[in-house]
Design an enzyme around this catalytic site. Sequence first.
Site, PDB file in Angstrom:
ATOM      1  N   CYS A 209      -5.285 -25.060 -68.091  1.00  9.84           N
ATOM      2  CA  CYS A 209      -6.701 -24.822 -67.752  1.00  9.84           C
ATOM      3  C   CYS A 209      -7.107 -23.417 -68.202  1.00  9.84           C
ATOM      4  O   CYS A 209      -6.273 -22.587 -68.564  1.00  9.84           O
ATOM      5  CB  CYS A 209      -6.923 -24.994 -66.248  1.00  9.84           C
ATOM      6  SG  CYS A 209      -6.393 -23.585 -65.256  1.00  9.84           S
TER       7      CYS A 209
ATOM      8  N   CYS B  77      -2.053 -23.670 -60.119  1.00  8.09           N
ATOM      9  CA  CYS B  77      -1.472 -24.499 -61.188  1.00  8.09           C
ATOM     10  C   CYS B  77       0.005 -24.161 -61.384  1.00  8.09           C
ATOM     11  O   CYS B  77       0.460 -23.057 -61.035  1.00  8.09           O
ATOM     12  CB  CYS B  77      -2.189 -24.232 -62.511  1.00  8.09           C
ATOM     13  SG  CYS B  77      -3.862 -24.868 -62.589  1.00  8.09           S
TER      14      CYS B  77
ATOM     15  N   ASN C  99       2.478 -27.282 -59.573  1.00  8.34           N
ATOM     16  CA  ASN C  99       1.173 -27.081 -58.942  1.00  8.34           C
ATOM     17  C   ASN C  99       1.296 -27.263 -57.433  1.00  8.34           C
ATOM     18  O   ASN C  99       2.094 -28.070 -56.938  1.00  8.34           O
ATOM     19  CB  ASN C  99       0.079 -27.973 -59.549  1.00  8.34           C
ATOM     20  CG  ASN C  99       0.402 -29.456 -59.541  1.00  8.34           C
ATOM     21  OD1 ASN C  99       1.552 -29.862 -59.607  1.00  8.34           O
ATOM     22  ND2 ASN C  99      -0.626 -30.278 -59.458  1.00  8.34           N
ATOM     23  N   ILE C 100       0.512 -26.465 -56.730  1.00 10.79           N
ATOM     24  CA  ILE C 100       0.535 -26.460 -55.260  1.00 10.79           C
ATOM     25  C   ILE C 100      -0.913 -26.563 -54.787  1.00 10.79           C
ATOM     26  O   ILE C 100      -1.680 -25.600 -54.925  1.00 10.79           O
ATOM     27  CB  ILE C 100       1.194 -25.165 -54.726  1.00 10.79           C
ATOM     28  CG1 ILE C 100       2.604 -24.995 -55.318  1.00 10.79           C
ATOM     29  CG2 ILE C 100       1.244 -25.187 -53.195  1.00 10.79           C
ATOM     30  CD1 ILE C 100       3.226 -23.627 -55.075  1.00 10.79           C
ATOM     31  N   GLU C 101      -1.284 -27.736 -54.291  1.00 10.13           N
ATOM     32  CA  GLU C 101      -2.679 -27.956 -53.905  1.00 10.13           C
ATOM     33  C   GLU C 101      -2.929 -27.568 -52.455  1.00 10.13           C
ATOM     34  O   GLU C 101      -1.999 -27.246 -51.707  1.00 10.13           O
ATOM     35  CB  GLU C 101      -3.044 -29.426 -54.162  1.00 10.13           C
ATOM     36  CG  GLU C 101      -2.951 -29.762 -55.646  1.00 10.13           C
ATOM     37  CD  GLU C 101      -3.450 -31.140 -56.001  1.00 10.13           C
ATOM     38  OE1 GLU C 101      -3.600 -31.990 -55.089  1.00 10.13           O
ATOM     39  OE2 GLU C 101      -3.691 -31.373 -57.203  1.00 10.13           O
TER      40      GLU C 101
ATOM     41  N   GLU D 131       1.563 -23.418 -64.121  1.00  8.68           N
ATOM     42  CA  GLU D 131       1.753 -22.276 -65.019  1.00  8.68           C
ATOM     43  C   GLU D 131       1.638 -20.959 -64.262  1.00  8.68           C
ATOM     44  O   GLU D 131       2.436 -20.038 -64.438  1.00  8.68           O
ATOM     45  CB  GLU D 131       0.693 -22.280 -66.136  1.00  8.68           C
ATOM     46  CG  GLU D 131       0.707 -23.510 -67.013  1.00  8.68           C
ATOM     47  CD  GLU D 131      -0.196 -24.637 -66.500  1.00  8.68           C
ATOM     48  OE1 GLU D 131      -0.186 -24.899 -65.281  1.00  8.68           O
ATOM     49  OE2 GLU D 131      -0.889 -25.243 -67.307  1.00  8.68           O
TER      50      GLU D 131
END
Length: 136
Positions: free
Chosen positions: A95, A57, A46-48, A59
Amino acid sequence: MLAEKEIQELISRALEARKNAYAPYSDFRVGAALLSDSGGIYTGCNIENSAYTPTNCAERTAFFKAVSEGVRSFRAICIAGGPGEREPEKPCPPCGVCRQVMLEFCGPDFEVILAVNGQQYEVYTLDRLAPMGFRL
Ligand code: THU
Protein backbone atom coordinates in the site's frame (compact mmCIF):
# COMPACT_ATOMS: atom_id res chain seq x y z
CA MET A 1 20.73 -7.91 -7.07
CA LEU A 2 19.56 -10.75 -4.87
CA ALA A 3 20.69 -14.30 -5.59
CA GLU A 4 17.98 -16.88 -6.33
CA LYS A 5 18.78 -18.64 -3.02
CA GLU A 6 18.18 -15.39 -1.09
CA ILE A 7 14.90 -14.84 -2.92
CA GLN A 8 13.71 -18.35 -2.09
CA GLU A 9 14.59 -17.91 1.59
CA LEU A 10 12.67 -14.62 1.76
CA ILE A 11 9.63 -16.15 0.03
CA SER A 12 9.50 -19.04 2.44
CA ARG A 13 9.91 -16.72 5.46
CA ALA A 14 7.15 -14.39 4.18
CA LEU A 15 4.75 -17.31 3.62
CA GLU A 16 5.56 -18.62 7.10
CA ALA A 17 4.97 -15.17 8.67
CA ARG A 18 1.65 -14.94 6.83
CA LYS A 19 0.36 -17.79 9.01
CA ASN A 20 0.47 -15.38 11.99
CA ALA A 21 -1.66 -12.73 10.26
CA TYR A 22 -4.37 -11.35 12.54
CA ALA A 23 -7.05 -10.38 10.02
CA PRO A 24 -10.51 -11.13 11.46
CA TYR A 25 -12.10 -8.13 9.67
CA SER A 26 -10.81 -8.41 6.10
CA ASP A 27 -9.70 -12.07 6.13
CA PHE A 28 -6.89 -10.87 3.86
CA ARG A 29 -3.69 -12.38 5.22
CA VAL A 30 -0.27 -10.93 4.45
CA GLY A 31 3.27 -11.93 5.40
CA ALA A 32 6.53 -10.09 4.80
CA ALA A 33 10.24 -10.87 5.18
CA LEU A 34 12.69 -7.97 5.26
CA LEU A 35 16.40 -8.54 4.55
CA SER A 36 18.88 -6.19 6.23
CA ASP A 37 22.27 -5.19 4.77
CA SER A 38 23.97 -7.38 7.34
CA GLY A 39 21.92 -10.44 6.35
CA GLY A 40 19.31 -10.48 9.13
CA ILE A 41 15.72 -11.31 8.24
CA TYR A 42 12.84 -9.55 10.02
CA THR A 43 9.39 -10.97 9.42
CA GLY A 44 5.96 -9.39 9.83
CA CYS A 45 2.26 -10.03 9.35
CA ASN A 46 -0.75 -7.75 9.17
CA ILE A 47 -2.40 -7.00 12.50
CA GLU A 48 -5.93 -5.64 12.28
CA ASN A 49 -8.04 -3.82 14.85
CA SER A 50 -11.78 -3.46 15.42
CA ALA A 51 -11.34 0.32 15.13
CA TYR A 52 -9.80 -0.32 11.68
CA THR A 53 -7.33 2.61 11.55
CA PRO A 54 -4.84 1.08 14.03
CA THR A 55 -4.35 -1.79 11.56
CA ASN A 56 -0.70 -2.41 10.69
CA CYS A 57 0.38 -3.97 7.39
CA ALA A 58 2.79 -6.90 7.27
CA GLU A 59 5.52 -4.76 5.68
CA ARG A 60 5.40 -2.11 8.37
CA THR A 61 5.39 -4.74 11.10
CA ALA A 62 8.64 -6.09 9.64
CA PHE A 63 10.22 -2.62 9.28
CA PHE A 64 9.23 -1.53 12.78
CA LYS A 65 10.57 -4.73 14.30
CA ALA A 66 13.94 -4.16 12.59
CA VAL A 67 14.19 -0.43 13.28
CA SER A 68 13.19 -0.94 16.92
CA GLU A 69 16.15 -3.30 17.22
CA GLY A 70 18.53 -0.68 15.79
CA VAL A 71 18.64 -1.96 12.20
CA ARG A 72 18.18 0.74 9.55
CA SER A 73 19.70 -0.44 6.30
CA PHE A 74 17.98 -2.90 4.07
CA ARG A 75 18.40 -4.74 0.78
CA ALA A 76 15.00 -6.25 0.05
CA ILE A 77 11.54 -7.20 1.25
CA CYS A 78 9.32 -10.08 0.15
CA ILE A 79 5.54 -9.74 0.42
CA ALA A 80 2.97 -12.52 0.07
CA GLY A 81 -0.74 -12.03 0.64
CA GLY A 82 -4.22 -13.10 -0.30
CA PRO A 83 -7.63 -13.97 1.06
CA GLY A 84 -8.19 -16.65 3.66
CA GLU A 85 -5.82 -19.41 4.65
CA ARG A 86 -5.39 -20.80 1.15
CA GLU A 87 -2.27 -20.09 -0.89
CA PRO A 88 -2.06 -16.63 -2.52
CA GLU A 89 -3.22 -16.58 -6.14
CA LYS A 90 -1.71 -13.31 -7.29
CA PRO A 91 0.96 -10.78 -6.23
CA CYS A 92 0.10 -8.42 -3.35
CA PRO A 93 1.65 -4.99 -3.98
CA PRO A 94 2.43 -2.79 -0.95
CA CYS A 95 0.00 0.00 0.00
CA GLY A 96 1.00 3.65 -0.29
CA VAL A 97 1.72 4.01 3.42
CA CYS A 98 4.13 1.07 3.34
CA ARG A 99 5.82 2.48 0.23
CA GLN A 100 6.37 5.72 2.16
CA VAL A 101 7.92 3.77 5.06
CA MET A 102 10.23 2.05 2.56
CA LEU A 103 11.24 5.49 1.21
CA GLU A 104 12.21 6.50 4.74
CA PHE A 105 14.72 3.71 5.20
CA CYS A 106 15.65 2.43 1.72
CA GLY A 107 17.34 3.68 -1.41
CA PRO A 108 16.01 3.53 -4.98
CA ASP A 109 17.55 0.10 -5.64
CA PHE A 110 15.85 -1.57 -2.66
CA GLU A 111 14.22 -4.71 -4.06
CA VAL A 112 10.58 -5.60 -3.50
CA ILE A 113 9.64 -9.21 -4.24
CA LEU A 114 5.94 -9.84 -4.77
CA ALA A 115 5.56 -13.56 -4.28
CA VAL A 116 2.72 -15.91 -5.08
CA ASN A 117 4.88 -18.95 -4.27
CA GLY A 118 8.48 -20.13 -4.81
CA GLN A 119 7.93 -20.50 -8.54
CA GLN A 120 5.85 -17.40 -9.22
CA TYR A 121 7.21 -14.04 -8.12
CA GLU A 122 8.04 -10.59 -9.47
CA VAL A 123 10.90 -8.31 -8.42
CA TYR A 124 10.60 -4.51 -8.49
CA THR A 125 12.87 -1.71 -7.35
CA LEU A 126 11.54 0.82 -4.85
CA ASP A 127 12.25 3.51 -7.44
CA ARG A 128 9.75 1.84 -9.78
CA LEU A 129 7.09 1.33 -7.09
CA ALA A 130 7.39 4.82 -5.61
CA PRO A 131 8.56 7.31 -8.26
CA MET A 132 8.96 10.93 -7.09
CA GLY A 133 8.64 9.79 -3.47
CA PHE A 134 8.45 12.45 -0.79
CA ARG A 135 11.64 12.97 1.19
CA LEU A 136 12.66 15.96 3.33
N1 THU B 1 -2.25 -5.34 3.90
C1 THU B 1 -0.94 -5.65 4.18
O1 THU B 1 -0.62 -6.15 5.26
N2 THU B 1 -0.01 -5.38 3.24
C2 THU B 1 -0.29 -4.94 1.98
O2 THU B 1 0.62 -4.79 1.18
C3 THU B 1 -1.68 -4.65 1.59
C4 THU B 1 -2.68 -4.71 2.68
C5 THU B 1 -3.28 -5.71 4.90
C6 THU B 1 -3.94 -4.57 5.62
C7 THU B 1 -5.26 -5.20 6.02
O3 THU B 1 -5.08 -5.92 7.22
C8 THU B 1 -5.54 -6.20 4.91
O4 THU B 1 -4.32 -6.42 4.24
C9 THU B 1 -6.60 -5.73 3.92
O5 THU B 1 -6.30 -4.47 3.44
